[in-house]
Scaffold this motif. Structure first.
Motif, PDB file in Angstrom:
ATOM      1  N   THR B 169       0.853  -1.190   0.000  1.00 22.19           N
ATOM      2  CA  THR B 169       0.000   0.000   0.000  1.00 22.19           C
ATOM      3  C   THR B 169       0.888   1.237   0.000  1.00 22.19           C
ATOM      4  N   ASP B 225     -11.727   0.772  -6.074  1.00 20.70           N
ATOM      5  CA  ASP B 225     -11.332  -0.557  -5.602  1.00 20.70           C
ATOM      6  C   ASP B 225      -9.934  -0.553  -4.985  1.00 20.70           C
ATOM      7  N   VAL B 228      -7.798   1.893   0.082  1.00 19.56           N
ATOM      8  CA  VAL B 228      -8.030   1.185   1.348  1.00 19.56           C
ATOM      9  C   VAL B 228      -8.047   2.132   2.539  1.00 19.56           C
ATOM     10  N   GLY B 242     -10.210   3.532   7.424  1.00 15.38           N
ATOM     11  CA  GLY B 242      -9.545   2.407   6.778  1.00 15.38           C
ATOM     12  C   GLY B 242      -8.492   1.759   7.636  1.00 15.38           C
ATOM     13  N   ARG B 243      -8.885   0.754   8.429  1.00 17.63           N
ATOM     14  CA  ARG B 243      -7.943   0.018   9.266  1.00 17.63           C
ATOM     15  C   ARG B 243      -7.615  -1.350   8.711  1.00 17.63           C
ATOM     16  N   ALA B 244      -8.283  -1.724   7.653  1.00 19.18           N
ATOM     17  CA  ALA B 244      -8.072  -3.044   7.056  1.00 19.18           C
ATOM     18  C   ALA B 244      -8.624  -2.972   5.640  1.00 19.18           C
ATOM     19  N   PRO B 245      -8.192  -3.890   4.774  1.00 15.73           N
ATOM     20  CA  PRO B 245      -8.750  -3.856   3.416  1.00 15.73           C
ATOM     21  C   PRO B 245     -10.271  -3.916   3.428  1.00 15.73           C
ATOM     22  N   LYS B 246     -10.819  -4.831   4.259  1.00 13.50           N
ATOM     23  CA  LYS B 246     -12.262  -4.973   4.369  1.00 13.50           C
ATOM     24  C   LYS B 246     -12.605  -5.170   5.834  1.00 13.50           C
ATOM     25  N   SER B 247     -13.831  -4.837   6.178  1.00 12.25           N
ATOM     26  CA  SER B 247     -14.264  -4.914   7.560  1.00 12.25           C
ATOM     27  C   SER B 247     -15.748  -5.206   7.600  1.00 12.25           C
ATOM     28  N   ASP B 252     -19.323   0.974   5.137  1.00 14.13           N
ATOM     29  CA  ASP B 252     -17.969   1.333   4.705  1.00 14.13           C
ATOM     30  C   ASP B 252     -17.941   2.829   4.425  1.00 14.13           C
ATOM     31  N   GLN B 255     -16.512   4.432   1.324  1.00 11.76           N
ATOM     32  CA  GLN B 255     -17.343   4.462   0.123  1.00 11.76           C
ATOM     33  C   GLN B 255     -18.331   5.626   0.128  1.00 11.76           C
ATOM     34  N   LEU B 258     -15.535   8.382  -1.159  1.00 12.33           N
ATOM     35  CA  LEU B 258     -15.250   8.152  -2.579  1.00 12.33           C
ATOM     36  C   LEU B 258     -16.492   8.565  -3.378  1.00 12.33           C
ATOM     37  N   ARG B 273      -3.760   0.497  -2.764  1.00 10.65           N
ATOM     38  CA  ARG B 273      -3.015  -0.710  -3.122  1.00 10.65           C
ATOM     39  C   ARG B 273      -2.053  -0.386  -4.242  1.00 10.65           C
TER      40      ARG B 273
END
Lengths: 533, 533
Positions: B169, B225, B228, B242-247, B252, B255, B258, B273
């Motif tokens: 990243t 996409d 992160v 954003g503490r992880a790619p997905k949670s 989110d 989003q 964005l 990424r």
């Protein structure tokens, strides 16, 4: 279609209860000092619920929305909708403690009926807890601060509305349980490919509301990745979201509904990507010398691909205990760390992918163990929650929690959570066995799933509350997210407030106040209170 | 690092202006009746701007936030920050029409300076338009209803803050232009892999704020996409997401930022990424008999994969005119529809992927054309905006618009938009040539990118306004999204309001009111007004 009920005092079907293997009983006794529990669960017909706080006018309004036959206030129905399936939930309900029972259970059949219920409840100040499979393990079904509340059980909304074979999408109703959804899709040659451990009982709406992640997420994606459209009924009106897989038209409002845990509205349909049923499946085991070695190997696969369909790695403790392979406890395969690597698809495509993944794993120090460990894992993939019931019966305490982070933060996060759990439970006189696996990988990071086993001690709910608080603090302090697939509920709300910060909490409140001005939807769940600012 | 300025009256660097090939000039004259334009652009030093409406106290407050040297009110700087780069924007600025010029251009250097500017402007009622590359083609830089406004040019925030090689990243500042970001990453062996047509001028912050999608999105993903993590400065405080790619921890919120187009806050860093720089690239051409055949082939690749890195398909008209391959106009390759299929990665990995894709394309009726069309496309991939300048000089009108939908809706959407554009412009006396390509594919759907060329007519801005309105209506009515990668801005706001519905608009207003209570951020952009309810 009549939906089956789960075991009210545990997980799933009593007929599937898994007796503990003798080595496990020995391990519990010798390692953790577990003694058999004194009291089995009370009998269901002996469980009392508090009197419903709904007055006849309330019940009349609800009956007007869904029909009188679909407003239930009998004790058994209310007990069966009390809380979720965390271990503290089970311990409380096994003891007959029903203080969180809903005042009624309401079963709408359509989107419009959901809207009518929400309007009636907004007018009358009755809180509403959407109820799908009832499998929450984060207190998502036990509202806080509600004078009275109903469980809005969506089981009658269980249809496959539409299958678009050109776009490979399906419109599913929220009350469809996952096995029923799979069966309906399989009949047409398709699969959702979403197999979380709660698969046998969880619902489509719950998957969306809680951002579920399945065991085959490497191949099929997380549930939130699969969702391309949503309809939502809120007290303020309807949302109909998703005109294309992706869009540049503003924020992605689907991603605001996904993970909203019933606090913003009730999801009344979900449009998901589907795939053809795979004609072949192959699951295999790999051994790595250490968890760090294995994690590095998984990272290499996630970053340089191709990805298998299933990819998970147990740490030394979990491998030793053999949760991934109970038959192998004490055997040769208990050394090091076990990874499960699974492939689903067409045989030719699988062969190429499997060879490429094998090259990466071998180069990273992995030792192939063949298909036996993989098949064992696949066979037992939904058994852990049943095993928990047996462990509770045997006097042990067992619970899980999970997190995710970027790869560079994974080692410190792993150590911090283990230390927090071990320290607090040891201090409480119930030293635990802490096990962990990586269950989901991404190019930039991964999830960590912890399982904790200890003696129950004098007050296991209180013991665990302290350990869980310490683990949550450790996760937030180490930079992880408070949940990778279980959600926030009431249990994680304070940690979540720290994760998103005061302004993030304020954004959620602004959205909730607009969609749910009376504040009836799942009060106390997810959304941090204003005092956090 | 000093950031270059774009051509104030057109696209990019005048030295790169592309002269029109003679066949194109003939085509314009014979097919569309294009006559050379009467007037070239006015001279930059002859362009007048309205007097700045900021008073000395305003300028003092801004200087207090960023330093006096970073508050610019000179005419040239204000002209260079007037509107974006849509064709109507260019036609207006070429005529010296500067009614949308900002009252000042302010250049912060840090997150904290951005916050100071936002607070000062909130107190003083000065609107703020975040300005990255200045490449908006949807009116995103021309606020509506603001008595006075500043352009907040982020070019001084142009650093690569951190590269995490373990997580792959990078933390990038928003004012980094894409080529500079690529250069900084390439030095370390990495690439972002984001190459939209605006690549040469667009900024990292703009990519995030507008949900950009690059030409290699099949391989590297859309910009949204890739993101992160985000930090955002708002008038109400900061967001750090954003503490992880997905949670699974709640909605989110990344989003929600964005695609927010500067209406909720100013993005002050983006964590993305990154990937290793590919060691090999291969671009090839394929021919399909019809657009429908080609679309079906692309759908097959998107659904049954593997995906190439670049995958696009021109319709018959675009293939004929040879936008994808100007050298081939009139040649043998102009029959049918041209697809460009590109691969980036390691040679061995590419070879396997290329063979698998070729099997799918051949089975779907594709004819391989070798690498020449692919190389031509790759060589000219950023040229179209320069070509537009030349077309405007030659008296032609040219503009683009784009949408996306699920696969089953693509044929009707394609026909509806073509009919709307052709009908309205023909009725206006400037019959157009309408071309289209599929530029991005997903398992469930695809984008359609339309290019329209016609004579300018008496009032090209008004002619186009009518055609664009008809096209937007056609998109909304046919179930498409109003934009797949250009965004909403002011131009698409009404159509966007229809797309997300009144409650969706209300949610956006609730978020905006919480983050920007004074309503200074990009007024009139994105967020539908309350009267839509």
């Amino acid at each position: 279609m009549e939906t089956r009920d789960m075991l009210w005092s545990g997980w799933g079907d009593p007929a599937k209860a898994a007796p503990l293997p003798e080595p496990v009983v020995g391990l519990l006794r010798d390692l953790l000092g577990v003694k058999p529990a004194a009291a089995p669960p009370v009998a269901l017909d002996a469980v009392a619920v508090p009197a419903s706080r709904l007055v006849p006018e309330d019940l009349g309004a609800l009956a007007g929305a869904v029909g009188a036959g679909h407003v239930r206030t009998d004790a058994e129905t209310r007990v069966r909708h009390t809380r979720g399936k965390s271990t503290p939930d089970l311990l409380r309900i096994r003891a007959g403690e029903t203080s969180d029972a809903p005042d009624a259970v309401v079963l709408p059949a359509t989107h419009d009926e959901v809207g009518s219920v929400l309007r009636a409840c907004s007018e009358r100040g009755i809180a509403v807890v959407p109820f799908g499979g009832g499998t929450s393990v984060v207190g998502g079904l036990a509202p806080r601060g509600a004078e009275r509340f109903i469980a809005l059980d969506l089981r009658r909304m269980d249809a496959l509305i539409e299958l678009d074979e050109v776009s490979r999408t399906a419109v599913l109703q929220p009350g469809l349980r996952a096995p029923a959804a799979e069966a309906l899709l399989n009949e047409r040659g398709y699969t959702l490919g979403h197999f979380p451990q709660s698969f046998e009982w969880a619902s489509i709406g719950g998957f969306a509301a809680a951002r579920s992640s399945g065991q085959a997420s490497a191949g099929y994606g997380r549930f939130d990745d699969m969702v391309v459209g949503l309809t939502v009924a809120t007290p303020a009106g309807d949302l109909d979201l998703g005109r294309a897989p992706k869009s540049a038209a503003g924020p992605d409002l689907r991603q605001l509904v996904l993970g909203s845990e019933g606090a913003f509205g009730v999801i009344t349909s979900v449009t998901v990507r589907v795939r053809p049923v795979p004609s072949a499946t192959e699951y295999e085991g790999w051994r790595f010398a250490t968890f760090a070695d294995g994690a590095a190997a998984l990272r290499g696969v996630a970053q340089d691909g191709p990805l298998p369909t299933v990819l998970r790695l147990s740490d030394e403790a979990e491998t030793m205990v053999g949760l991934a392979d109970p038959a192998a406890i004490g055997g040769a395969s208990s050394a090091g760390c076990l990874a499960i690597v699974g492939f689903e698809g067409e045989p030719g495509e699988i062969a190429g992918r499997r060879a490429a993944v094998a090259d990466l794993l071998r180069a990273a120090g992995g030792e192939p163990l063949g298909t036996a460990p993989g098949d064992t894992w696949a066979h037992g993939r939904f058994n852990a929650p049943y095993l928990r019931d047996s462990l509770l019966d045997a006097g042990a305490f067992v619970e899980t929690l999970e997190t995710a982070a970027f790869w560079s933060g994974i080692p410190a996060l792993y150590e911090a959570v283990r230390a927090a759990l071990t320290g607090t439970l040891s201090d409480a006189g119930t030293p635990p066995l802490v096990m962990c696996h990586i269950s989901h990988v991404y190019p930039a990071g991964a999830s960590l799933y912890f399982t904790v086993v200890s003696a129950q001690g004098a007050d296991p709910v209180a013991h665990w509350a302290g350990a869980k608080r310490a683990a949550c603090d450790a996760i937030v302090d180490a930079g992880g997210t408070i949940s990778h697939h279980h959600g926030v509920g009431t249990d994680h709300r304070d940690a979540y407030a720290r994760e998103i910060g005061p302004l993030g909490g304020a954004v959620l409140r602004a959205v909730k106040e607009r969609l749910d001005p009376a504040g009836i939807l799942n009060p106390g769940v997810l959304v941090p209170p204003a005092t956090e600012e």
